[in-house]
Write a protein that holds these residues in place. Sequence first.
Motif, PDB file in Angstrom:
ATOM      1  N   ARG A  53       0.827  -1.203   0.000  1.00  0.00           N
ATOM      2  CA  ARG A  53       0.000   0.000   0.000  1.00  0.00           C
ATOM      3  C   ARG A  53       0.864   1.256   0.000  1.00  0.00           C
ATOM      4  N   GLN A 197      -0.220  -3.730  -9.110  1.00  0.00           N
ATOM      5  CA  GLN A 197      -1.598  -4.162  -8.877  1.00  0.00           C
ATOM      6  C   GLN A 197      -1.648  -5.686  -8.749  1.00  0.00           C
ATOM      7  N   GLU A 201      -2.891  -7.693  -5.391  1.00  0.00           N
ATOM      8  CA  GLU A 201      -3.975  -8.678  -5.407  1.00  0.00           C
ATOM      9  C   GLU A 201      -3.487 -10.043  -4.944  1.00  0.00           C
ATOM     10  N   GLN A 204      -3.403  -9.950  -1.248  1.00  0.00           N
ATOM     11  CA  GLN A 204      -4.764  -9.991  -0.734  1.00  0.00           C
ATOM     12  C   GLN A 204      -5.305 -11.420  -0.730  1.00  0.00           C
ATOM     13  N   ARG A 218     -14.331 -10.542  -1.781  1.00  0.00           N
ATOM     14  CA  ARG A 218     -13.787  -9.279  -1.311  1.00  0.00           C
ATOM     15  C   ARG A 218     -14.635  -8.112  -1.784  1.00  0.00           C
ATOM     16  N   ARG A 219     -14.871  -7.152  -0.885  1.00  0.00           N
ATOM     17  CA  ARG A 219     -15.552  -5.909  -1.221  1.00  0.00           C
ATOM     18  C   ARG A 219     -14.623  -4.755  -0.885  1.00  0.00           C
ATOM     19  N   TYR A 220     -14.509  -3.803  -1.790  1.00  0.00           N
ATOM     20  CA  TYR A 220     -13.649  -2.656  -1.549  1.00  0.00           C
ATOM     21  C   TYR A 220     -14.379  -1.651  -0.657  1.00  0.00           C
ATOM     22  N   VAL A 228     -17.817   4.057  -2.856  1.00  0.00           N
ATOM     23  CA  VAL A 228     -16.573   3.351  -3.143  1.00  0.00           C
ATOM     24  C   VAL A 228     -15.976   3.920  -4.424  1.00  0.00           C
ATOM     25  N   ALA A 232     -10.462   0.153  -8.654  1.00  0.00           N
ATOM     26  CA  ALA A 232      -9.768  -0.486  -7.528  1.00  0.00           C
ATOM     27  C   ALA A 232      -8.325  -0.772  -7.906  1.00  0.00           C
ATOM     28  N   VAL A 265     -15.414  -1.107  -9.797  1.00  0.00           N
ATOM     29  CA  VAL A 265     -16.323  -1.599  -8.762  1.00  0.00           C
ATOM     30  C   VAL A 265     -17.550  -0.703  -8.653  1.00  0.00           C
ATOM     31  N   GLY A 312     -18.816  -1.822  -3.723  1.00  0.00           N
ATOM     32  CA  GLY A 312     -17.460  -2.347  -3.672  1.00  0.00           C
ATOM     33  C   GLY A 312     -17.262  -3.628  -4.447  1.00  0.00           C
ATOM     34  N   GLN A 353     -11.929   8.777  -1.938  1.00  0.00           N
ATOM     35  CA  GLN A 353     -10.604   8.210  -1.658  1.00  0.00           C
ATOM     36  C   GLN A 353     -10.152   8.543  -0.245  1.00  0.00           C
TER      37      GLN A 353
END
Length: 353
Positions: A53, A197, A201, A204, A218-220, A228, A232, A265, A312, A353
């Motif tokens: 991140r 990216q 992922e 994740q 997964r939901r953002y 959202v 993503a 998303v 998300g 954001q």
Amino acid sequence: MTRAPGMATARVLRRFGTNPARLRSAVIVAVIALSLLWASPGFGAKSQVEQLRAQLAEINREAKRVGDAYSKAYWQLEKTNAELAKTTRELKKTEAELARASGRLSVHLAELYRQGNVNYLELLFTSETLDDMLMRVEYAQRLGMLDAQTVEQTKRLRDELKARQMAVAELKARQAKDASALKKRAEALQKKLKSLQSQYEAVQRKLARATGGSSSSRRYPPGPNGMVFPVAGPCYYADTWGAARSGGRTHKGTDIMAARGTPCVAVLSGTVRARYNSLGGKTIWLTADNGWAFYYAHLDSYVRTSGRVAAGEVIGRVGSTGNARGGSPHLHFEIHPNGGAAVNPYPYLRQMQ
């Protein structure tokens, strides 16, 4: 189940008190416990996620620097294209006016030539009064002068428009060169973003396995305004609402530049329907539960084409279909409050954001 390091240390201190020997033992126990905890899959994955991140944040900052410069050149070029098209239309209109004025003057000059100039004797005998004759002579003279003035004015306007057209064409050529160079930089940056990216992922998925969850579910998360962010992954965007487009159009959304295939998303929970059109290519309309509508265009592929979706949830992927074909992949995103006319998405995106 892992425990926080502070809790483990506090438990050891309560057990061993303040005796130096016992404290040394407590420290050793705490270090071992922390080492074991650090080595645990869940803790390690979380650490990797945080590191990624941080990397993504830096890449996003770099993306913004390059993206802003690219976006500015791109939209200036679009403005120039629109200006050139408008000037060309005005030039054609002026040339048509010039042709009509020249035609009138040619007919008048031909008539004067056949008559060997104005036949004042004929005007004298065909006029009922002297005033009538004088008026007709003055009219004939003024008609010729008016035609000549019209042609002269139209020629000047045509010459001005041609000079303007040449200047705009030169500007377009320079900007096209600049935009091409910036596009190459943007494409190189997209490759880097796509690589990060993929790493993000992958971590994740690893984290989901370590915690017994599922990466597919997964939901953002939403931003400060409860929505959202629609892309993503690493991306960049600018406020281009109302910018001139070719064909006399103006921009009614925000272009979010991202690597091809980056997930798009749902900004809110609601229902989606997928459509294809020549302008937007692969598109999705999301009608949220609150009545607002969101438009996603130029998608590379669909993940959801109809039915209910959660906020998300991934519904598509960034691409360059429709009239964006051949250009940089991006999501053209629109917001329609209560299903009405589009509004500038930029302020909303900033709050997501």
